[in-house]
Design an enzyme around this catalytic site. Structure first.
Site, PDB file in Angstrom:
ATOM      1  N   LYS A 143      -7.302   1.237  -2.800  1.00 42.69           N
ATOM      2  CA  LYS A 143      -6.877   0.809  -1.460  1.00 42.69           C
ATOM      3  C   LYS A 143      -7.116   1.900  -0.432  1.00 42.69           C
ATOM      4  CE  LYS A 143      -5.205  -1.837   1.732  1.00 42.69           C
ATOM      5  NZ  LYS A 143      -3.851  -2.408   1.776  1.00 42.69           N
ATOM      6  N   THR A 158       0.868  -1.174   0.000  1.00 40.94           N
ATOM      7  CA  THR A 158       0.000   0.000   0.000  1.00 40.94           C
ATOM      8  C   THR A 158       0.901   1.220   0.000  1.00 40.94           C
ATOM      9  OG1 THR A 158      -1.750  -1.140   1.203  1.00 40.94           O
ATOM     10  CG2 THR A 158      -1.797   1.260   1.234  1.00 40.94           C
ATOM     11  N   LYS A 189       0.466   4.808   8.475  1.00 41.66           N
ATOM     12  CA  LYS A 189       1.043   5.231   7.198  1.00 41.66           C
ATOM     13  C   LYS A 189      -0.040   5.303   6.122  1.00 41.66           C
ATOM     14  CE  LYS A 189       2.485   2.092   4.622  1.00 41.66           C
ATOM     15  NZ  LYS A 189       1.968   1.213   3.552  1.00 41.66           N
TER      16      LYS A 189
END
Length: 296
Positions: free
Chosen positions: A176, A101, A244
């Site tokens: 995502k 990701t 993150k």
């Protein structure tokens, strides 16, 4: 290039999910070359017949399909665009599949740089955590050129059961972000529901029997709430990596002129947990926020 059973596959990253994913590829019969910064994480795969490479460069020189799932966008950039990175050393016509990701912007940059070298790049982040990786039932969201997606889909099918082409380069990463935004607020609801059940004197496992398959149902409620109840906070996905991801999503939302307060709240709560030393716990450790007497 046609993908055949003799096509050498390279796999970089042997974390919570990567180890299982690489294992499925090896078990299916593809020759597998692996690299990870900590070699002992790959020992089980090496014992089963995988070949070791001591750098991304060596993986790129040996494999025609290269899959990466590493930690942060900075890791992705180094692995692909660094001096000893994949793009500088891969064979022309190779397929590069980043399943980390990362940022949509970086995905587009990798795609463009790969194309200049005659390489085919896809951004293909995944969802499903350690369970999905172990069972080969990940959701995989893919950006890039459709022909390249179609060519590598047989390999992706070893890793997931819900594989969807989303569009041009960067589209997988944008998708995502949608996934992580949904999870962030949902996890707050799951933790609050279980905490409420306990404070009300209910048996939380019985509560799950009633609500997990109803309108409140979600993957997190079915798969992570039982871990909360049992006090098992081992990572299916690290808090530090989720923070993150959420920050990437927040930055992308700001570029789109979108305000998403649910995500902002989730980042705040998880950041407090990380400051308390929970960054290497699973995302479901958010439950601890509600059960700390000082409320973190």
């Amino acid at each position: 290039m046609l993908i055949s059973e003799n096509t050498v596959v390279g796999f970089i990253g042997q974390g919570v999910m990567g180890k299982s994913m690489a294992g499925h590829i090896l078990k299916s019969g593809y020759p597998l070359v692996v690299y990870t910064r900590t070699k002992n994480k790959a020992e089980e795969l090496l014992e089963k017949g995988a070949e070791w490479a001591d750098s991304p460069k060596k993986v790129a020189e040996k494999a025609k399909v290269i899959i990466t799932i590493v930690g942060y966008p900075s890791d992705v950039e180094e692995v692909y665009l660094g001096e000893k990175g994949i793009i500088h050393h891969a064979k022309q016509g190779s397929y590069l599949i980043d399943m980390t990701t990362s940022t949509p912007t970086l995905a587009v940059k990798i795609f463009e740089e790969a194309k200049k070298k005659g390489l085919k790049a896809l951004d293909a982040p995944v969802s499903g955590g350690d369970i999905g990786a172990r069972e080969g039932k990940l959701s995989i969201m893919v950006g890039g050129e459709y022909e390249d997606f179609a060519a590598v889909k047989p390999i992706l099918s070893l890793l997931g059961t819900n594989i969807v082409y989303q569009g041009d380069a960067g589209s997988g990463q944008h998708t995502k972000m949608c996934n992580q935004i949904a999870i962030a607020s949902n996890m707050i609801g799951v933790c609050e529901a279980i905490t409420y059940a306990e404070k009300a004197g209910l048996n939380p496992k019985n509560v799950l029997k009633s609500i997990a398959s109803g309108a409140a149902g979600s993957w997190s409620l079915s798969n992570l709430a039982p871990r909360m109840i049992d006090g098992n906070f081992e990572p299916g996905f690290y808090i530090k990596h989720f923070i993150k991801d959420m920050n990437i999503a927040l930055e992308e939302a700001e570029k789109l002129g979108l305000t998403i307060p649910g995500l902002s709240l989730a980042i705040s709560l998880y950041s407090q947990l990380a400051e308390k030393g929970e960054e290497n716990s699973g995302t479901h450790a958010l439950y601890k926020y509600y059960n700390d007497n000082e409320n973190v």
